[in-house]
Every structure is written in structure tokens, then in C-alpha cells.
Design a protein around this motif. Structure first.
Motif, PDB file in Angstrom:
ATOM      1  N   ASP A   1      11.146  -7.788 -38.936  1.00 17.92           N
ATOM      2  CA  ASP A   1      10.025  -7.803 -39.876  1.00 17.92           C
ATOM      3  C   ASP A   1      10.473  -7.347 -41.267  1.00 17.92           C
ATOM      4  O   ASP A   1      10.105  -7.955 -42.276  1.00 17.92           O
ATOM      5  CB  ASP A   1       8.894  -6.906 -39.362  1.00 17.92           C
ATOM      6  N   GLY A   2      11.289  -6.299 -41.314  1.00 18.01           N
ATOM      7  CA  GLY A   2      11.782  -5.820 -42.595  1.00 18.01           C
ATOM      8  C   GLY A   2      12.617  -6.852 -43.320  1.00 18.01           C
ATOM      9  O   GLY A   2      12.466  -7.062 -44.536  1.00 18.01           O
ATOM     10  N   GLU A   3      13.495  -7.540 -42.593  1.00 11.79           N
ATOM     11  CA  GLU A   3      14.349  -8.569 -43.202  1.00 11.79           C
ATOM     12  C   GLU A   3      13.527  -9.753 -43.677  1.00 11.79           C
ATOM     13  O   GLU A   3      13.766 -10.299 -44.761  1.00 11.79           O
ATOM     14  CB  GLU A   3      15.405  -9.023 -42.194  1.00 11.79           C
ATOM     15  N   LEU A   4      12.568 -10.178 -42.879  1.00 17.91           N
ATOM     16  CA  LEU A   4      11.743 -11.326 -43.259  1.00 17.91           C
ATOM     17  C   LEU A   4      10.956 -11.038 -44.536  1.00 17.91           C
ATOM     18  O   LEU A   4      10.892 -11.877 -45.453  1.00 17.91           O
ATOM     19  CB  LEU A   4      10.769 -11.680 -42.131  1.00 17.91           C
ATOM     20  N   ARG A   5      10.361  -9.872 -44.610  1.00 15.37           N
ATOM     21  CA  ARG A   5       9.585  -9.519 -45.801  1.00 15.37           C
ATOM     22  C   ARG A   5      10.486  -9.399 -47.028  1.00 15.37           C
ATOM     23  O   ARG A   5      10.121  -9.852 -48.118  1.00 15.37           O
ATOM     24  CB  ARG A   5       8.829  -8.204 -45.551  1.00 15.37           C
ATOM     25  N   GLN A   6      11.661  -8.791 -46.845  1.00 18.61           N
ATOM     26  CA  GLN A   6      12.578  -8.613 -47.971  1.00 18.61           C
ATOM     27  C   GLN A   6      13.048  -9.958 -48.529  1.00 18.61           C
ATOM     28  O   GLN A   6      13.200 -10.129 -49.744  1.00 18.61           O
ATOM     29  CB  GLN A   6      13.783  -7.785 -47.533  1.00 18.61           C
ATOM     30  N   ARG A   7      13.254 -10.925 -47.651  1.00 15.57           N
ATOM     31  CA  ARG A   7      13.750 -12.239 -48.082  1.00 15.57           C
ATOM     32  C   ARG A   7      12.628 -13.212 -48.437  1.00 15.57           C
ATOM     33  O   ARG A   7      12.886 -14.343 -48.833  1.00 15.57           O
ATOM     34  CB  ARG A   7      14.614 -12.861 -46.988  1.00 15.57           C
ATOM     35  N   GLY A   8      11.382 -12.790 -48.233  1.00 13.20           N
ATOM     36  CA  GLY A   8      10.258 -13.673 -48.517  1.00 13.20           C
ATOM     37  C   GLY A   8      10.128 -14.812 -47.531  1.00 13.20           C
ATOM     38  O   GLY A   8       9.661 -15.905 -47.875  1.00 13.20           O
ATOM     39  N   LEU A   9      10.509 -14.564 -46.277  1.00 14.99           N
ATOM     40  CA  LEU A   9      10.483 -15.603 -45.250  1.00 14.99           C
ATOM     41  C   LEU A   9       9.262 -15.515 -44.347  1.00 14.99           C
ATOM     42  O   LEU A   9       9.017 -16.423 -43.557  1.00 14.99           O
ATOM     43  CB  LEU A   9      11.743 -15.528 -44.382  1.00 14.99           C
ATOM     44  N   GLY A  10       8.508 -14.419 -44.433  1.00 14.20           N
ATOM     45  CA  GLY A  10       7.342 -14.253 -43.583  1.00 14.20           C
ATOM     46  C   GLY A  10       7.255 -12.851 -43.025  1.00 14.20           C
ATOM     47  O   GLY A  10       7.715 -11.894 -43.655  1.00 14.20           O
ATOM     48  N   GLN A  11       6.683 -12.725 -41.820  1.00 10.35           N
ATOM     49  CA  GLN A  11       6.496 -11.417 -41.208  1.00 10.35           C
ATOM     50  C   GLN A  11       6.330 -11.571 -39.696  1.00 10.35           C
ATOM     51  O   GLN A  11       5.998 -12.651 -39.207  1.00 10.35           O
ATOM     52  CB  GLN A  11       5.251 -10.728 -41.776  1.00 10.35           C
TER      53      GLN A  11
END
Length: 200
Positions: free
Chosen positions: A43-53
């Protein structure tokens, strides 16, 4: 109510927009371990990269003696483009998704992911002498296996059945993990009737 200058106000209760992606992980982990190893860091990686949650997850139980079959993560991705799915797959591979895992998107072919192999150590809980159970400690088994597998693999999950307690370890090589603990499994009294099984 109107927003400033009479413009439309965004509906704060509106559902987030995106595409649902299911990451079905061939990992035998309890909900807490699923969150620690996969859900929270993903979840942290997705949010940081703007890929989702990540919006949720679960585990699929199996009949004894297997215990847990797999776990899954619900991902609300920004889109289902090849580039986005590839990035999600790379993140999960980096987090240690086991072989046999996959990304599932409606209308598309499943995308295989995962690189780690798995070892299940099934400890007999009913057929050994009572004095063995009284003197032995399952936490010592966990600690010693983790120590012996240093640099090779480590425990990520467990399951307690009616006859066995299963400890699930993941690493680059099943054979290397099995070899690392072979002497301990052969000698420790609590592991006299233990089963070592390839699980990924």
C-alpha cells in the motif's frame, strides 16, 4: 451547499475511482503476517508511486492437513495498463511473493508473479510421548529454524490444526532451506514425526 464561488463541491463520500486488481499470493500466512509482509508495504509503495492503494485482503483456508491455501490482496489500481500491472508485479516480487502467485484482473489473462520457494514444517501435536510435549518449545523450533536459515529464508506464517502445527518458511531455494534445518529436524525431540513439505 455550494462550494466557494458557486462551483461544484466534490462528494467526500464518493467511492475511489480505479480498476480492481486481485493479487492472489501463494503464501500461507495469517492476516497479521499478511499485513506485515505484503499488505502494508505494498500500500505504501502504490501510494508513493501514484499507482493506487490496497483496499482489503483475506486468506483462503484449506482442509487439514494443509491449513492455509493462499492469501489475497485487493488493489484499487489507477488503471490496468501493462505498465501499471508490471510495476505492481515488481513491487510484490520485491516483497517476497512466492512462486505460483498471480495478478487477476477481470477481462485479462492472469499475470504470473512471484519468485520465492516455500517450505512447510508440519509438527506432530498428538502422537509423541507426553514428556516430549512438556519439555519442548515450539518457539525454540521457530527461532532455531530462522537462525539456521539466515541468508537463505525465514518464517512468514503458521497454522494450528487439530493434529499438527505448521510453520511456513520462504526463501530462494526449498532445497537450501531443507538442507539447512535437516540436522535439527532429525535431532530435536519435538520434530520426531515432523513432515517437511514443498509449498511453493
Amino acid at each position: 451547499m455550494f462550494g466557494l464561488f458557486g462551483g461544484k463541491r466534490e462528494d467526500e463520500n464518493a467511492a475511489p475511482q480505479g480498476v480492481m486488481v486481485i493479487a492472489q499470493l501463494n503464501a500461507r500466512v495469517q492476516p497479521l503476517d499478511r499485513g506485515t509482509f505484503y499488505e502494508d508495504p505494498l500500500d505504501g509503495e502504490l501510494r508513493q508511486r501514484g499507482l493506487g492503494q490496497v483496499t482489503g485482503g483475506g486468506i483462503q483456508l484449506a482442509e487439514e492437513p494443509d491449513g492455509i491455501e493462499y492469501c489475497d490482496l485487493e488493489i484499487l489500481a489507477t488503471d490496468d495498463s501493462d505498465a501499471t500491472l508490471t510495476q505492481i508485479a515488481q513491487i510484490l516480487d520485491g516483497l517476497g511473493a512466492p512462486r505460483g502467485s498471480k495478478l487477476i484482473v477481470e477481462g485479462r489473462e492472469d499475470m504470473p508473479i512471484g519468485r520465492l520457494e516455500g517450505l512447510g514444517l508440519f509438527v506432530n501435536g498428538t502422537d509423541l510421548p507426553a514428556e516430549v510435549y512438556a519439555a519442548a518449545d515450539i518457539n525454540h523450533v521457530i527461532d532455531e529454524c530462522d537462525r539456521l536459515m539466515t541468508g537463505i529464508g525465514g518464517k512468514r506464517g503458521h497454522w494450528e490444526g487439530s493434529r499438527e502445527t505448521a510453520l511456513y518458511f520462504y526463501g530462494d531455494s526449498f532445497e537450501a532451506m531443507r538442507e539447512a534445518i535437516a540436522g535439527f529436524v532429525a535431532e530435536y525431540p519435538l520434530l520426531q514425526r515432523a513432515r517437511v513439505v514443498r509449498i511453493a
